[in-house]
Write a protein that holds these residues in place. Structure first.
Motif, short mmCIF file in Angstrom:
data_model
loop_
_atom_site.label_atom_id
_atom_site.label_comp_id
_atom_site.label_asym_id
_atom_site.label_seq_id
_atom_site.Cartn_x
_atom_site.Cartn_y
_atom_site.Cartn_z
N THR A 212 -52.18 -60.88 -91.29
CA THR A 212 -50.77 -61.06 -90.82
C THR A 212 -49.24 -61.75 -90.71
O THR A 212 -48.28 -60.90 -90.81
CB THR A 212 -51.50 -60.60 -88.84
OG1 THR A 212 -51.78 -59.19 -88.93
CG2 THR A 212 -49.30 -60.02 -88.22
N ASP A 213 -49.84 -62.88 -90.09
CA ASP A 213 -48.75 -64.39 -90.68
C ASP A 213 -48.25 -64.28 -92.22
O ASP A 213 -47.07 -64.18 -91.94
CB ASP A 213 -49.75 -65.22 -90.33
CG ASP A 213 -49.98 -65.26 -88.61
OD1 ASP A 213 -49.33 -64.93 -87.80
OD2 ASP A 213 -50.53 -66.84 -88.33
N ARG A 215 -48.00 -62.12 -94.43
CA ARG A 215 -46.89 -60.36 -94.83
C ARG A 215 -46.10 -60.99 -94.35
O ARG A 215 -44.94 -60.17 -94.50
CB ARG A 215 -47.92 -59.52 -93.68
CG ARG A 215 -49.35 -59.07 -94.74
CD ARG A 215 -49.41 -57.38 -93.75
NE ARG A 215 -51.28 -56.64 -94.71
CZ ARG A 215 -52.19 -57.02 -93.98
NH1 ARG A 215 -52.08 -57.87 -92.59
NH2 ARG A 215 -53.60 -57.35 -94.11
N THR A 216 -46.21 -61.36 -93.07
CA THR A 216 -45.01 -61.86 -91.94
C THR A 216 -44.03 -62.78 -92.67
O THR A 216 -42.33 -62.40 -93.20
CB THR A 216 -44.89 -62.29 -91.40
OG1 THR A 216 -45.16 -60.92 -90.13
CG2 THR A 216 -43.61 -62.42 -89.98
N PRO A 219 -43.19 -60.71 -97.54
CA PRO A 219 -43.69 -59.28 -97.44
C PRO A 219 -43.55 -58.85 -98.55
O PRO A 219 -43.02 -59.62 -99.89
CB PRO A 219 -42.03 -58.80 -97.05
CG PRO A 219 -41.94 -59.84 -96.08
CD PRO A 219 -42.12 -61.66 -96.94
#
Length: 283
Positions: A212-213, A215-216, A219
């Motif tokens: 998740t980190d 992807r942040t 992107p």
């Protein structure tokens, strides 16, 4: 690597390994839009006061010889990345100490892996190891690039290794390469009890948080996550990174070498086939 205003610093001593490191640094500087500083550390002033030219012999003397080595390093960079902004710096003294000092405030320190030709499988020289343990910025140790189209592999621990993840995302983004995030569940040798569901769930949570980190931070990055289990964290990371373009590890871990580099990073540096980045930040 995340975007950073500092230089990419490449150490050059005239060896084939250092030439490969300078060429890699030049390509990376071009990919990230960073300036490059090629540095040569001359040991001659520690050994003799007679550095000047030989009377009647043009372009002679130990100081001129050191300058010639530095110019050769700059030429490697210029040939690899035409039009790149390249600075050159000649220093006098012990390479490890001087490169640690010059790394302060810079974005990346790049060195070659100079060892004993594979003796006992140990491929990293003492200077490279000391830099990985003490530099004030991330350190890339460059050896033969077996898989230039492979993924960047980031090894994250139970805390998520945020600096490792940030550096790996930066590398993958700059190179337009896929990123594989690996979290290793350590299972001590001889441990035969079934893996607990709770431990497996916790490992997956660590991995999902890291993804998740990632992807942040980056992107659109091609991402893969793997939870692996092994009796040796370093060996498991090495297995996961066999076809990696570069493996990124943290500088801390259980079992400390010289108080600043973990046993996992130490083992990965010694035994990885390809380039390794040790994610470091100055205090």
């Amino acid at each position: 690597m995340r975007q950073h205003p500092g230089f990419i610093v490449a150490g050059y001593d005239g060896s084939d390994e250092a030439a490969a490191a300078v060429r890699w640094a030049a390509r990376h500087a071009r990919a990230t839009g960073s300036p490059l500083n090629v540095v040569h550390c001359s040991l001659w002033p520690l050994l003799t006061r007679h550095l000047g030219p030989v009377p009647g012999v043009s372009n002679s003397g130990l100081e001129q010889s050191a300058q010639s080595v530095l110019e050769e390093g700059v030429a490697h960079a210029a040939a690899e990345a035409e039009g790149l902004q390249v600075k050159s710096t000649l220093l006098h003294g012990l390479p490890a100490k001087l490169l640690v000092e010059i790394s302060a405030g810079e974005s990346l320190l790049v060195v070659g892996s100079r060892g004993l030709g594979g003796f006992l499988g140990l491929l990293v020289g003492s200077v490279s190891l000391e830099l990985a343990a003490a530099a004030a910025c991330p350190v890339a140790v460059i050896r033969q690039d077996f898989f230039p189209d492979g993924p960047v592999v980031a090894a994250v621990d139970a805390e998520g290794s945020p600096t490792v993840l940030a550096d790996a995302c930066g590398l993958a983004s700059a190179w337009k390469a896929p990123l594989t995030v690996v979290h290793v569940r350590h299972l001590p040798a001889g441990y035969s009890r079934p893996h607990s569901q709770e431990a497996g769930t916790e490992a997956r949570k660590v991995l999902e948080a890291a993804l998740t980190d990632a992807r942040t931070m980056s992107p659109g990055l091609r991402l893969e996550g793997r939870v692996m289990t092994g009796s040796s964290v370093a060996h498991t990371i090495l297995e996961a990174s066999k076809e990696a373009r570069m493996v990124v590890v943290g500088s801390q871990g259980s079992g400390v070498l010289r108080e600043t580099i973990g046993s996992t990073a130490h083992a990965v540096l010694h035994h990885a086939q390809g380039p390794v980045l040790v994610s470091r930040r100055g205090s």
